[in-house]
Design a protein around this motif. Structure first.
Motif, PDB file in Angstrom:
ATOM      1  N   ALA A 273      -4.183  -5.056  -7.248  1.00  0.00           N
ATOM      2  CA  ALA A 273      -5.052  -3.878  -7.390  1.00  0.00           C
ATOM      3  C   ALA A 273      -6.113  -4.132  -8.462  1.00  0.00           C
ATOM      4  O   ALA A 273      -7.274  -3.741  -8.306  1.00  0.00           O
ATOM      5  CB  ALA A 273      -4.210  -2.651  -7.748  1.00  0.00           C
TER       6      ALA A 273
ATOM      7  N   SER B  67     -15.313   0.225  -3.132  1.00  0.00           N
ATOM      8  CA  SER B  67     -14.877   0.749  -1.841  1.00  0.00           C
ATOM      9  C   SER B  67     -13.827   1.829  -2.036  1.00  0.00           C
ATOM     10  O   SER B  67     -12.961   1.716  -2.924  1.00  0.00           O
ATOM     11  CB  SER B  67     -14.271  -0.411  -1.036  1.00  0.00           C
ATOM     12  OG  SER B  67     -13.443   0.083  -0.014  1.00  0.00           O
TER      13      SER B  67
ATOM     14  N   SER C 124     -11.449   2.124  -0.299  1.00  0.00           N
ATOM     15  CA  SER C 124     -10.148   1.512  -0.007  1.00  0.00           C
ATOM     16  C   SER C 124      -9.449   1.064  -1.283  1.00  0.00           C
ATOM     17  O   SER C 124      -8.238   0.904  -1.302  1.00  0.00           O
ATOM     18  CB  SER C 124     -10.324   0.316   0.932  1.00  0.00           C
ATOM     19  OG  SER C 124     -10.817   0.788   2.158  1.00  0.00           O
ATOM     20  N   CYS C 125     -10.214   0.820  -2.334  1.00  0.00           N
ATOM     21  CA  CYS C 125      -9.626   0.578  -3.662  1.00  0.00           C
ATOM     22  C   CYS C 125     -10.319   1.544  -4.621  1.00  0.00           C
ATOM     23  O   CYS C 125     -11.336   1.201  -5.233  1.00  0.00           O
ATOM     24  CB  CYS C 125      -9.828  -0.860  -4.127  1.00  0.00           C
ATOM     25  SG  CYS C 125      -9.145  -1.104  -5.794  1.00  0.00           S
ATOM     26  N   PRO C 126      -9.788   2.760  -4.754  1.00  0.00           N
ATOM     27  CA  PRO C 126     -10.493   3.782  -5.543  1.00  0.00           C
ATOM     28  C   PRO C 126     -10.848   3.323  -6.963  1.00  0.00           C
ATOM     29  O   PRO C 126     -11.896   3.684  -7.487  1.00  0.00           O
ATOM     30  CB  PRO C 126      -9.501   4.949  -5.554  1.00  0.00           C
ATOM     31  CG  PRO C 126      -8.717   4.761  -4.286  1.00  0.00           C
ATOM     32  CD  PRO C 126      -8.580   3.284  -4.102  1.00  0.00           C
TER      33      PRO C 126
ATOM     34  N   ASP D 263      -1.380   0.585  -5.501  1.00  0.00           N
ATOM     35  CA  ASP D 263      -2.200   0.666  -4.279  1.00  0.00           C
ATOM     36  C   ASP D 263      -3.688   0.853  -4.610  1.00  0.00           C
ATOM     37  O   ASP D 263      -4.485   1.154  -3.727  1.00  0.00           O
ATOM     38  CB  ASP D 263      -1.699   1.810  -3.377  1.00  0.00           C
ATOM     39  CG  ASP D 263      -1.849   3.194  -4.014  1.00  0.00           C
ATOM     40  OD1 ASP D 263      -2.307   3.275  -5.187  1.00  0.00           O
ATOM     41  OD2 ASP D 263      -1.510   4.195  -3.359  1.00  0.00           O
ATOM     42  N   GLY D 264      -4.048   0.689  -5.881  1.00  0.00           N
ATOM     43  CA  GLY D 264      -5.457   0.790  -6.285  1.00  0.00           C
ATOM     44  C   GLY D 264      -5.894   2.195  -6.635  1.00  0.00           C
ATOM     45  O   GLY D 264      -7.072   2.435  -6.896  1.00  0.00           O
ATOM     46  N   HIS D 265      -4.945   3.145  -6.693  1.00  0.00           N
ATOM     47  CA  HIS D 265      -5.402   4.509  -7.012  1.00  0.00           C
ATOM     48  C   HIS D 265      -5.844   4.622  -8.469  1.00  0.00           C
ATOM     49  O   HIS D 265      -5.380   3.878  -9.335  1.00  0.00           O
ATOM     50  CB  HIS D 265      -4.367   5.582  -6.633  1.00  0.00           C
ATOM     51  CG  HIS D 265      -3.127   5.617  -7.447  1.00  0.00           C
ATOM     52  ND1 HIS D 265      -1.870   5.657  -6.884  1.00  0.00           N
ATOM     53  CD2 HIS D 265      -2.910   5.659  -8.785  1.00  0.00           C
ATOM     54  CE1 HIS D 265      -0.960   5.722  -7.838  1.00  0.00           C
ATOM     55  NE2 HIS D 265      -1.571   5.716  -9.007  1.00  0.00           N
TER      56      HIS D 265
ATOM     57  N   GLU E 195      -6.054   8.497  -4.106  1.00  0.00           N
ATOM     58  CA  GLU E 195      -5.426   7.453  -3.308  1.00  0.00           C
ATOM     59  C   GLU E 195      -6.477   6.759  -2.438  1.00  0.00           C
ATOM     60  O   GLU E 195      -7.597   7.273  -2.278  1.00  0.00           O
ATOM     61  CB  GLU E 195      -4.335   8.080  -2.422  1.00  0.00           C
ATOM     62  CG  GLU E 195      -3.172   8.706  -3.198  1.00  0.00           C
ATOM     63  CD  GLU E 195      -2.206   7.664  -3.800  1.00  0.00           C
ATOM     64  OE1 GLU E 195      -2.593   6.501  -3.976  1.00  0.00           O
ATOM     65  OE2 GLU E 195      -1.054   8.040  -4.095  1.00  0.00           O
ATOM     66  N   PRO E 196      -6.144   5.573  -1.889  1.00  0.00           N
ATOM     67  CA  PRO E 196      -7.104   4.873  -1.035  1.00  0.00           C
ATOM     68  C   PRO E 196      -7.683   5.797   0.040  1.00  0.00           C
ATOM     69  O   PRO E 196      -6.953   6.562   0.679  1.00  0.00           O
ATOM     70  CB  PRO E 196      -6.263   3.746  -0.420  1.00  0.00           C
ATOM     71  CG  PRO E 196      -5.247   3.451  -1.497  1.00  0.00           C
ATOM     72  CD  PRO E 196      -4.893   4.799  -2.074  1.00  0.00           C
TER      73      PRO E 196
END
Ligand code: F6R
Length: 261
Positions: free
Chosen positions: A206, A216, A218-220, A137-139, A144-145
């Motif tokens: 991701a 962003s 939204s994508c840490p 999820d891009g963490h 987390e986002p």
């Protein structure tokens, strides 16, 4: 940011282990930032095999800081990140346990655990090289986002996706903690060199968002674009959705040997 598309886990492990060894050779009292999860395991195995073959540097004076820790596991739980790092890497490298630090998840003192961890990192002069994985999820660490790009070490709530991803380390999803202590994105940005590793198809979206998307919350993991010294090591599956993949390959092929990472 140097994006390095490599052919396999073992090529990534060789490059990442080489980066860590170079730091420790240059500075025997180096401060290493360590990640857990599956991604860094081939790198840790490579470091251990070089160490056992006596071709690696001495790690006796090295200090380590883990990125994060679960909250709510029993002390010494085998899936706690402090236990995991000792088992997978630091014990066998000869780094004594009092030199391996993680955020303190004891229930009495959680509100100050972040500040205390940051003070420990500051007291040794900061982290020389920080290994990082990326969540599907891009963490980054367990930011987390939606996490502030300036965040510091603190308690966070895991997303349902991350708990599901990490359930493979536990007997059931219910056993995966809901909360963690994690270095913040602002904390991570203070390490002198970031080495982000992504492997597998589940990381392709991701990775593309982190490396080529907008910076962003939204994508840490996209916060790494703000750091002056970042190496991103990718296998073919994780690199598969990058628009500039051909260019990254060209750059790496033409990389002069003297340049290092
Ligand atoms: C672990 C950590 C996480 C993981 C990420 C990827 O210390 O901070 O950000 O790097 O969840 O996990 P794996 O490598 O298991 O896919």
């Amino acid at each position: 940011m140097e994006v390095v598309p490599l052919g396999s886990d073992s090529e990534i492990a060789a490059v990442a282990a080489g980066i860590i060894e170079a730091v420790v050779r240059h500075r025997p009292a180096a401060v290493l930032g360590l990640a857990t999860g599956s991604t860094p395991l081939p790198t840790y195995r490579e470091l251990l095999s070089r160490h056992k073959a006596a071709v690696g540097p001495s790690y006796a004076a090295v200090t380590c800081f883990n990125l994060d820790e679960y909250v709510g596991l029993a002390a010494g739980h085998e899936q706690s990140y402090l236990a995991t790092i000792a088992r997978e890497l630091t014990d066998a490298l000869g780094i004594s346990r009092d030199r391996v630090n993680g955020p303190d998840p004891s229930s009495d003192g959680l509100e100050t655990a972040g500040e205390r961890y940051e003070a420990l990192i500051a007291a040794v002069g900061g982290i020389d090289v920080q290994l990082l994985g990326i969540g599907s999820d891009g963490h980054l660490a367990f930011n987390e986002p939606g996490s502030s790009l300036a965040s510091r070490t603190r308690v966070k709530t895991l997303t349902a996706q991350t708990r599901k991803d990490n359930a493979r380390f536990f007997s059931s999803l219910d056993e995966v903690p809901t909360h963690v202590l994690t270095q913040g994105l602002g904390t991570i940005l203070e390490a002198r060199h970031l080495v982000l590793i992504a492997t597998g198809e589940s990381k392709a979206n991701a990775t593309a968002a982190a490396v080529e998307g907008p910076v962003s919350a939204s994508c840490p993991a996209s916060v790494v674009q703000l750091h002056p010294h970042v190496t991103v090591l990718l296998d073919p599956a994780a690199a598969s959705r990058l628009d500039r993949l051909a260019y990254y390959r060209e750059v790496y092929t033409a990389k002069p040997a003297w340049q290092g990472f």
